[in-house]
Design a protein around this motif. Structure first.
Motif, PDB file in Angstrom:
ATOM      1  N   TYR A  68       0.849  -1.195   0.000  1.00 31.37           N
ATOM      2  CA  TYR A  68       0.000   0.000   0.000  1.00 31.37           C
ATOM      3  C   TYR A  68       0.891   1.255   0.000  1.00 31.37           C
ATOM      4  CZ  TYR A  68      -2.547   3.812   2.217  1.00 31.37           C
ATOM      5  OH  TYR A  68      -3.056   5.040   2.518  1.00 31.37           O
ATOM      6  N   ALA A  69       0.707   2.121  -0.996  1.00 32.67           N
ATOM      7  CA  ALA A  69       1.506   3.360  -1.072  1.00 32.67           C
ATOM      8  C   ALA A  69       0.969   4.356  -0.051  1.00 32.67           C
ATOM      9  CB  ALA A  69       1.450   3.940  -2.488  1.00 32.67           C
ATOM     10  N   LYS A  70       1.656   4.453   1.074  1.00 29.37           N
ATOM     11  CA  LYS A  70       1.135   5.165   2.233  1.00 29.37           C
ATOM     12  C   LYS A  70       0.917   6.650   1.995  1.00 29.37           C
ATOM     13  CE  LYS A  70       1.913   5.884   7.110  1.00 29.37           C
ATOM     14  NZ  LYS A  70       0.987   6.988   6.937  1.00 29.37           N
ATOM     15  N   VAL A  89       3.673  -2.407   2.792  1.00 26.28           N
ATOM     16  CA  VAL A  89       3.507  -0.955   2.745  1.00 26.28           C
ATOM     17  C   VAL A  89       4.683  -0.346   1.981  1.00 26.28           C
ATOM     18  CG1 VAL A  89       3.257   1.152   4.125  1.00 26.28           C
ATOM     19  CG2 VAL A  89       2.277  -0.978   4.956  1.00 26.28           C
ATOM     20  N   ASP A  90       4.369   0.652   1.144  1.00 23.77           N
ATOM     21  CA  ASP A  90       5.394   1.435   0.440  1.00 23.77           C
ATOM     22  C   ASP A  90       5.531   2.752   1.181  1.00 23.77           C
ATOM     23  OD1 ASP A  90       6.626   3.300  -1.308  1.00 23.77           O
ATOM     24  OD2 ASP A  90       4.873   3.382  -2.626  1.00 23.77           O
ATOM     25  N   VAL A  91       6.727   3.029   1.704  1.00 19.73           N
ATOM     26  CA  VAL A  91       6.945   4.275   2.445  1.00 19.73           C
ATOM     27  C   VAL A  91       8.000   5.109   1.736  1.00 19.73           C
ATOM     28  CG1 VAL A  91       6.366   3.165   4.638  1.00 19.73           C
ATOM     29  CG2 VAL A  91       8.771   3.344   3.953  1.00 19.73           C
ATOM     30  N   PHE A 197      10.102   0.320 -11.233  1.00 19.48           N
ATOM     31  CA  PHE A 197       9.777   1.602 -11.872  1.00 19.48           C
ATOM     32  C   PHE A 197       8.449   2.081 -11.290  1.00 19.48           C
ATOM     33  CE2 PHE A 197       7.758  -1.553 -14.760  1.00 19.48           C
ATOM     34  CZ  PHE A 197       6.453  -1.075 -14.820  1.00 19.48           C
ATOM     35  N   HIS A 198       8.169   3.348 -11.495  1.00 19.30           N
ATOM     36  CA  HIS A 198       6.806   3.869 -11.283  1.00 19.30           C
ATOM     37  C   HIS A 198       6.528   4.781 -12.455  1.00 19.30           C
ATOM     38  CE1 HIS A 198       3.221   5.597  -9.508  1.00 19.30           C
ATOM     39  NE2 HIS A 198       3.714   6.794  -9.781  1.00 19.30           N
ATOM     40  N   LEU A 199       5.391   4.597 -13.102  1.00 20.65           N
ATOM     41  CA  LEU A 199       5.028   5.422 -14.249  1.00 20.65           C
ATOM     42  C   LEU A 199       3.924   6.390 -13.866  1.00 20.65           C
ATOM     43  CD1 LEU A 199       4.775   2.839 -17.193  1.00 20.65           C
ATOM     44  CD2 LEU A 199       6.600   4.473 -16.738  1.00 20.65           C
ATOM     45  N   GLY A 201       0.502   8.491 -15.019  1.00 21.06           N
ATOM     46  CA  GLY A 201      -0.620   8.051 -15.852  1.00 21.06           C
ATOM     47  C   GLY A 201      -1.137   6.696 -15.391  1.00 21.06           C
ATOM     48  N   TYR A 202      -2.118   6.197 -16.117  1.00 27.27           N
ATOM     49  CA  TYR A 202      -2.839   4.995 -15.657  1.00 27.27           C
ATOM     50  C   TYR A 202      -2.931   3.916 -16.716  1.00 27.27           C
ATOM     51  CZ  TYR A 202      -3.791   8.330 -12.108  1.00 27.27           C
ATOM     52  OH  TYR A 202      -3.597   9.261 -11.113  1.00 27.27           O
ATOM     53  N   ALA A 203      -2.246   4.106 -17.849  1.00 29.35           N
ATOM     54  CA  ALA A 203      -2.348   3.131 -18.944  1.00 29.35           C
ATOM     55  C   ALA A 203      -1.676   1.817 -18.530  1.00 29.35           C
ATOM     56  CB  ALA A 203      -1.704   3.696 -20.192  1.00 29.35           C
ATOM     57  N   GLY A 234       5.421  -0.375  -9.333  1.00 25.71           N
ATOM     58  CA  GLY A 234       4.892   0.869  -8.774  1.00 25.71           C
ATOM     59  C   GLY A 234       3.380   0.873  -8.633  1.00 25.71           C
ATOM     60  N   GLY A 235       2.826   2.088  -8.654  1.00 25.02           N
ATOM     61  CA  GLY A 235       1.367   2.242  -8.522  1.00 25.02           C
ATOM     62  C   GLY A 235       0.782   2.726  -9.832  1.00 25.02           C
ATOM     63  N   GLY A 236      -0.310   3.529  -9.720  1.00 21.59           N
ATOM     64  CA  GLY A 236      -0.943   4.041 -10.935  1.00 21.59           C
ATOM     65  C   GLY A 236      -2.035   3.130 -11.462  1.00 21.59           C
ATOM     66  N   PRO A 313       0.023  -0.035  -5.117  1.00 25.43           N
ATOM     67  CA  PRO A 313      -1.170   0.795  -5.333  1.00 25.43           C
ATOM     68  C   PRO A 313      -1.445   1.697  -4.125  1.00 25.43           C
ATOM     69  CG  PRO A 313      -1.756  -1.533  -4.989  1.00 25.43           C
ATOM     70  CD  PRO A 313      -0.292  -1.421  -4.784  1.00 25.43           C
ATOM     71  N   GLY A 314      -1.768   2.951  -4.392  1.00 24.24           N
ATOM     72  CA  GLY A 314      -2.173   3.856  -3.316  1.00 24.24           C
ATOM     73  C   GLY A 314      -3.655   4.150  -3.467  1.00 24.24           C
ATOM     74  N   ARG A 315      -3.964   4.998  -4.447  1.00 28.92           N
ATOM     75  CA  ARG A 315      -5.343   5.424  -4.693  1.00 28.92           C
ATOM     76  C   ARG A 315      -6.288   4.237  -4.848  1.00 28.92           C
ATOM     77  NH1 ARG A 315      -7.501  10.355  -7.473  1.00 28.92           N
ATOM     78  NH2 ARG A 315      -5.401  11.145  -7.730  1.00 28.92           N
TER      79      ARG A 315
HETATM   80  C1  LIG Z   1       7.064   5.090  -6.342  1.00 25.15           C
HETATM   81  C2  LIG Z   1       5.564   5.190  -6.231  1.00 25.15           C
HETATM   82  N1  LIG Z   1       4.861   4.062  -5.952  1.00 25.15           N
HETATM   83  C3  LIG Z   1       3.518   4.093  -5.832  1.00 25.15           C
HETATM   84  C4  LIG Z   1       2.807   5.273  -5.992  1.00 25.15           C
HETATM   85  C5  LIG Z   1       1.309   5.232  -5.820  1.00 25.15           C
HETATM   86  O1  LIG Z   1       0.616   5.582  -6.968  1.00 25.15           O
HETATM   87  P1  LIG Z   1      -0.989   5.430  -7.013  1.00 25.15           P
HETATM   88  O2  LIG Z   1      -1.532   6.005  -5.773  1.00 25.15           O
HETATM   89  O3  LIG Z   1      -1.380   6.168  -8.241  1.00 25.15           O
HETATM   90  O4  LIG Z   1      -1.284   3.970  -7.119  1.00 25.15           O
HETATM   91  C6  LIG Z   1       3.497   6.465  -6.285  1.00 25.15           C
HETATM   92  C7  LIG Z   1       2.770   7.720  -6.463  1.00 25.15           C
HETATM   93  O5  LIG Z   1       3.292   8.776  -6.697  1.00 25.15           O
HETATM   94  C8  LIG Z   1       4.915   6.423  -6.409  1.00 25.15           C
HETATM   95  O6  LIG Z   1       5.624   7.532  -6.669  1.00 25.15           O
END
Ligand SMILES: Cc1ncc(COP(=O)(O)O)c(C=O)c1O
Length: 463
Positions: A68-70, A89-91, A197-199, A201-203, A234-236, A313-315
């Motif tokens: 979880y992207a905190k 958890v992603d911190v 990586f983290h991209l 956008g949401y594609a 990553g997330g997105g 994933p965060g959102r």
């Molecule tokens: C490295 C990293 N991981 C995860 C996320 C979480 O992205 P999201 O909330 O869009 O899933 C971010 C958001 O900026 C991020 O920079």
């Protein structure tokens, strides 16, 4: 807006369970206790979202982890749920790491992201066996030195997405080659577990493509004697806030006349409030995609190479897991619309701070049978629909939660509540501050698990 057309609106997806809580009177009772604004948090939704991600991984037969992207929300309850239900958890700061460890998440289940990480963050993370995503060569040097002095460090090398030439994050091809040689030379000190990586956008397609490249990088790293058995994507993962037809209609209808002061927002600046593929389904789609349009789907490639897939994933884990309640404090008229002032600020609805607007329609909860303005609101005449923008209780001209002249079924009055739906992901607390000495809005955890509606504060008084 085209003359004669109804005002643009964007209702959030129906949420009957939350509606039952809202209409059952809890928000007004909480407003009586706390004033406003306040945030409602629904942990069972978070659990369900996390379970959906775990199921997507299990269904594809891919070994994987969900972190979880905190950064998406500061509440304690999400981390408590992570510790209990096996979500990592992603911190990205020492504060976030302390929170995660303090709520019982084990170091091995924590990924540390972010650029140029502070020394105290790196030290605590290494000592607790967290997985570090290394963003730069000088950071790699600091990690190796720290690991040599303390205990072996676990790391991923963060790849700068080749298509994102101007991204400030990650290592380019030359840096990556250099980093791999450094990691091979320091093999007893650092455990190079793979790449990430983290991209933006949401594609899904670019995520699958880049994940395919990271699988190849793992295979290369293994020839250098490195374990390289995981990749982080990553997330997105998009959140689907509203129905396709409503979103398309909204975009087609809205224009400067629909906003206070003729303000206009470029459509491209809006979050894509409708996504046909969202949340865990986006992960399924990524896993089913053939990287680069060739060969086997990503899931097969991961399985064949024995690679674990890490997600952040965060959102998406917070989808429908919270909403924000403001109390109407004042109502005044302008030509053709009203201006509501609520008892908080736009700092509790972060989209304004990114030069955009949070679009899902706020819902009006009239004050019921409480006396409003000297007469019982329950006896309020049905009234006529009214359009109104929503301002904060500050002295800033630009402090508007909603510039849009939202169509309300009746004229809001002081004491009524406005509920902004689905705000847990990045909206409610990313930018909150005690500006004007206003208190930070409390967070109220709502538990409906056994059919009863019970609540508690997110952070209990310290014992
Ligand atoms: C490295 C990293 N991981 C995860 C996320 C979480 O992205 P999201 O909330 O869009 O899933 C971010 C958001 O900026 C991020 O920079």
């Amino acid at each position: 807006m085209t003359p004669g057309a109804p005002p643009p609106s964007l209702p959030a997806h129906p949420d009957p369970r939350l509606d039952a809580v809202l209409r059952g009177g809890l928000p007004h009772r909480l407003a009586h206790a706390f004033g406003g604004p306040f945030h409602l948090l629904l942990p069972d939704r978070f659990d369900a979202n996390a379970a959906a991600f775990h199921t997507a991984l299990a269904d594809s037969g891919v070994e994987g982890r969900v972190h979880y992207a905190k950064k998406a929300n500061k509440a304690a309850v999400w981390i408590e749920r992570c510790a209990i239900n096996g979500t990592g958890v992603d911190v990205a700061s020492l504060g976030e790491l302390r929170e995660a460890l303090g709520h019982g998440v084990r170091g091995e289940d924590i990924v540390v992201t972010g650029p140029a990480k502070a020394d105290d963050l790196l030290r605590t993370a290494v000592l607790h066996g967290c997985l570090l995503t290394v963003d730069a060569l000088d950071e790699l040097d600091r990690v190796t030195a720290l690991a040599a002095a303390t205990r072996p460090a676990r790391l991923l090398l963060r790849r700068r997405p080749p298509a994102a030439r101007y991204s400030r994050f990650g290592l380019d091809d030359t840096e990556l080659a250099f980093a791999l040689r450094t990691c091979a030379a320091a093999a007893g000190t650092v455990r190079t577990e793979g790449f990430s990586f983290h991209l933006t956008g949401y594609a899904t397609r670019p995520r699958a493509d880049l994940a395919g490249e990271l699988v190849d990088l793992c295979l290369t790293a293994r020839t250098m004697g490195l374990p390289a058995d995981r990749i982080g994507i990553g997330g997105g993962f998009a959140v689907d806030y509203a129905a396709a037809a409503d979103w398309e209609r909204f975009l087609a209808r809205q224009g400067p006349d629909d906003y206070h002061a003729g303000k206009s927002f470029p459509a491209a600046a809006f979050y894509p409030y409708h996504s046909p593929v969202a949340g865990a389904d986006a992960l399924r789609e990524i896993l089913a995609t053939r990287p680069g349009g060739r060969g086997a789907p990503l899931a097969d490639r991961l399985r064949a190479a024995g690679i674990t897939l890490l997600t952040e994933p965060g959102r998406a884990l917070l989808d429908r897991a919270g909403c924000t309640v403001f109390r109407v404090q004042g109502v005044k008229d302008r030509s053709g619309y009203a201006i509501l002032t609520v008892d908080g600020t736009s700092l509790s609805l972060s989209e304004q701070w990114f030069g955009s607007e949070y679009l899902p329609d706020p819902v009006l909860l009239p004050a019921g049978d409480r006396p409003v303005g000297g007469r019982p609101a329950g006896d309020r005449p049905a009234g006529r629909p009214v359009r109104a923008c929503v301002g904060g209780a500050t002295c800033l001209e630009t402090d508007l939660l909603t510039w849009r002249k939202v169509a309300f079924p009746a004229r809001p009055e002081p004491g009524d509540l406005l509920v902004y739906p689905n705000t847990a992901g990045y909206q409610m607390d990313s930018n909150e501050s005690p500006f004007h000495d206003l208190p930070l809005p409390p967070k109220v955890v709502v538990d409906t698990a056994d059919g009863r509606v019970r609540w508690r504060l997110d952070r209990r008084p310290a014992r």
